[in-house]
Write a protein that holds these residues in place. Structure first.
Motif, PDB file in Angstrom:
ATOM      1  N   GLU A 177       0.842  -1.216   0.000  1.00 48.59           N
ATOM      2  CA  GLU A 177       0.000   0.000   0.000  1.00 48.59           C
ATOM      3  C   GLU A 177       0.870   1.256   0.000  1.00 48.59           C
ATOM      4  O   GLU A 177       0.660   2.159  -0.813  1.00 48.59           O
ATOM      5  CB  GLU A 177      -0.908   0.017   1.240  1.00 48.59           C
ATOM      6  N   THR A 180       2.999   1.591  -3.240  1.00 46.34           N
ATOM      7  CA  THR A 180       2.218   1.920  -4.437  1.00 46.34           C
ATOM      8  C   THR A 180       1.732   3.365  -4.408  1.00 46.34           C
ATOM      9  O   THR A 180       1.864   4.101  -5.394  1.00 46.34           O
ATOM     10  CB  THR A 180       1.001   0.976  -4.566  1.00 46.34           C
ATOM     11  N   LEU A 181       1.190   3.773  -3.276  1.00 47.26           N
ATOM     12  CA  LEU A 181       0.642   5.135  -3.201  1.00 47.26           C
ATOM     13  C   LEU A 181       1.747   6.194  -3.226  1.00 47.26           C
ATOM     14  O   LEU A 181       1.635   7.200  -3.927  1.00 47.26           O
ATOM     15  CB  LEU A 181      -0.233   5.287  -1.952  1.00 47.26           C
ATOM     16  N   ASN A 319     -10.500   8.685  -6.605  1.00 45.53           N
ATOM     17  CA  ASN A 319     -11.185   8.620  -5.318  1.00 45.53           C
ATOM     18  C   ASN A 319     -12.516   9.362  -5.400  1.00 45.53           C
ATOM     19  O   ASN A 319     -12.550  10.548  -5.731  1.00 45.53           O
ATOM     20  CB  ASN A 319     -10.346   9.251  -4.202  1.00 45.53           C
ATOM     21  N   ILE A 350      -4.989   3.315 -10.002  1.00 49.39           N
ATOM     22  CA  ILE A 350      -5.071   3.120  -8.558  1.00 49.39           C
ATOM     23  C   ILE A 350      -6.389   3.688  -8.053  1.00 49.39           C
ATOM     24  O   ILE A 350      -6.745   4.823  -8.352  1.00 49.39           O
ATOM     25  CB  ILE A 350      -3.882   3.812  -7.862  1.00 49.39           C
ATOM     26  N   GLY A 352      -8.719   4.452  -4.640  1.00 47.72           N
ATOM     27  CA  GLY A 352      -8.684   4.578  -3.183  1.00 47.72           C
ATOM     28  C   GLY A 352      -9.976   5.167  -2.668  1.00 47.72           C
ATOM     29  O   GLY A 352     -10.605   5.977  -3.337  1.00 47.72           O
ATOM     30  N   SER A 373      -6.702   0.201  -3.234  1.00 46.32           N
ATOM     31  CA  SER A 373      -6.259   0.398  -1.857  1.00 46.32           C
ATOM     32  C   SER A 373      -7.308  -0.112  -0.892  1.00 46.32           C
ATOM     33  O   SER A 373      -8.497   0.117  -1.069  1.00 46.32           O
ATOM     34  CB  SER A 373      -5.987   1.877  -1.597  1.00 46.32           C
ATOM     35  N   THR A 374      -6.851  -0.817   0.152  1.00 48.96           N
ATOM     36  CA  THR A 374      -7.786  -1.339   1.154  1.00 48.96           C
ATOM     37  C   THR A 374      -8.059  -0.300   2.239  1.00 48.96           C
ATOM     38  O   THR A 374      -8.897  -0.508   3.096  1.00 48.96           O
ATOM     39  CB  THR A 374      -7.220  -2.596   1.843  1.00 48.96           C
ATOM     40  N   SER A 379      -5.451   5.891   3.073  1.00 46.12           N
ATOM     41  CA  SER A 379      -4.903   6.229   1.749  1.00 46.12           C
ATOM     42  C   SER A 379      -5.100   7.714   1.451  1.00 46.12           C
ATOM     43  O   SER A 379      -4.230   8.361   0.870  1.00 46.12           O
ATOM     44  CB  SER A 379      -5.465   5.344   0.634  1.00 46.12           C
TER      45      SER A 379
END
Ligand code: ADP
Ligand code: MG
Length: 395
Positions: A177, A180-181, A319, A350, A352, A373-374, A379
């Motif tokens: 996580e 990646t972010l 997002n 990605i 989030g 993203s979990t 995030s």
């Protein structure tokens, strides 16, 4: 992450390892886990530790219990049953969280065994990050692994405090996580298109601000777009609006102009006469939103323009849904955007945010994304450039 140890740096054979995981999965009235995404996300770390021959002590929260002891509705029992199925082995669920009773259960573990402590928030000292509670947790183990990215933005005893007392490591999910972010933010492949939606500008202003420093194109949809439209001098009728934030929205429009970021706002919306799936609807230009109607989705012309920009991206961060996607009448904009992101196979994509991920799952497009993203709140805080206590504690 360079200065943080990860579980690949160690063989945990014979060691008692306390692992903070995020097993806060939804459970229905019959005690069945209805979405086991979070449990599955914790498996690689758990399996690595089992493989090493560690004595694995898992800890997680579930929901918001009072913190005054055991409460059946917040028990990790249903989670334990699902985890058992996924691991293909029995696990022990301990009612005691710390102290001699917990110690006794830990002492009975053999190499490769897995123990799950009950909901860590049954003790109110967890959320207070009480040092004595953190110490008592640490006393159960020889090492600490934090794999709970979803709660990394909280400084609680099991997510941060305990790290002061044990050799500490990031688990695989945490590592993935964060890498990646931060990788997306530090070195995005360009053009980098950021898509922001959801309900409120006030919730997302820091994310908007941070992404204006990084993105080539910023796409705005969802309820928050109406505050931007107000800043452009348009009338938005009964749409969601935050009058106090119009000035900040205007400042963001100005910032985009100064930095040469292409800012895309809706040109048409799906307006409704009520916040209801059965409302009477009309597709209208943003210059003609009727005073008694509310915009509940971006319109088709807007969705097509957004899809085109997404199609030209080399990296995408998304997002926040484009509309009230929970209602079929207002899901089209979010669906078009989700399909455009999924169709751009060459780009790093990605996703989030809790509701954005739910939308992608609803449209069955999760497999087409590079990374989901979990962590909702975690995030967003990371994208905002804020330090995460759960990560900092591992340094
Ligand atoms: P995320 O969880 O992905 O960060 P948010 O929580 O910010 O997203 O926002 C999601 C919510 O925003 C959804 O419940 C959705 O119904 C709502 N929403 C989106 N567009 C609108 C709109 N035009 N009016 C009111 N609510 C909206
Ligand atoms: Mg949300």
């Amino acid at each position: 992450m360079a200065d943080i140890k990860t579980i690949d740096d160690e063989n945990f054979a014979g060691k008692r390892v306390l692992v903070r995981v995020d097993l806060n999965a939804p459970v229905d009235g019959e005690g069945n886990v209805t979405d086991d995404t979070r449990i599955r996300a914790a498996l690689p770390t758990i399996n690595k530790l089992i493989g090493d021959g560690a004595r694995v002590i898992l800890t997680s929260h579930r929901g918001r219990p009072a913190g005054e002891g055991f409460e059946e509705p917040f028990s990790l029992g249903p989670i334990a049953r699902r985890l058992q199925e996924l691991l293909g082995r029995d696990i022990v669920l301990s009612r005691a969280l710390v102290g001699p009773d917990a110690q006794e259960v830990v002492d009975a573990l053999e190499d490769g065994d897995v123990l799950l402590l009950e909901n860590i928030r049954f003790d109110k000292r967890e959320k207070k990050n009480d040092p004595e509670f953190a110490r008592a947790l640490a006393d159960l183990a020889d090492a600490y692994v934090n794999d709970a990215f979803g709660t990394a933005h909280r400084a609680h005893a099991s997510t941060a405090g305990v790290a002061a007392y044990l050799p500490s490591y990031a688990g695989y999910l945490m590592e993935k996580e964060v890498a990646t972010l931060t990788g997306m933010l530090d070195e995005p492949r360009r053009p980098f298109v950021a898509i922001l939606g959801g309900s409120k500008v006030s919730d997302k202003i820091k994310v908007i601000d941070a992404l204006l420093d990084k993105a080539d194109t910023l796409i705005i949809g969802g309820g928050m777009c109406f505050t931007f439209l107000l800043a452009q001098g348009k009338a938005v009728g009964a749409s969601l609006k935050e009058e106090d934030w119009v000035e900040r929205a205007a400042a963001m429009i100005e910032k985009a102009r100064e930095r040469g970021v292409t800012l895309l706002l809706p040109t048409d919306v799906v307006a409704a006469d009520a916040f209801s799936n059965d409302a009477r609807t009309a597709i209208v230009s943003v210059d003609e939103i009727p005073a008694d109607m509310m915009g509940l989705d971006i319109g088709p012309e807007t969705a097509a323009a957004y899809a085109q920009a997404i199609g030209e991206a080399a990296s995408v961060f998304w997002n926040g849904p484009m509309g009230v996607f929970e209602m079929p009448s207002f899901e089209a904009g979010t669906r078009t955007v989700a399909e455009a992101v999924a169709a751009n196979e060459a780009a790093d994509t990605i996703i989030g945010g809790g509701d954005s991920v739910a939308a992608v799952n609803k449209f069955d497009l999760a497999d087409a994304m590079t990374f989901i993203s979990t962590g909702g709140g975690a995030s967003m805080e990371l994208v905002q450039g804020e330090a995460l206590p759960g990560v900092e504690a591992l340094r």
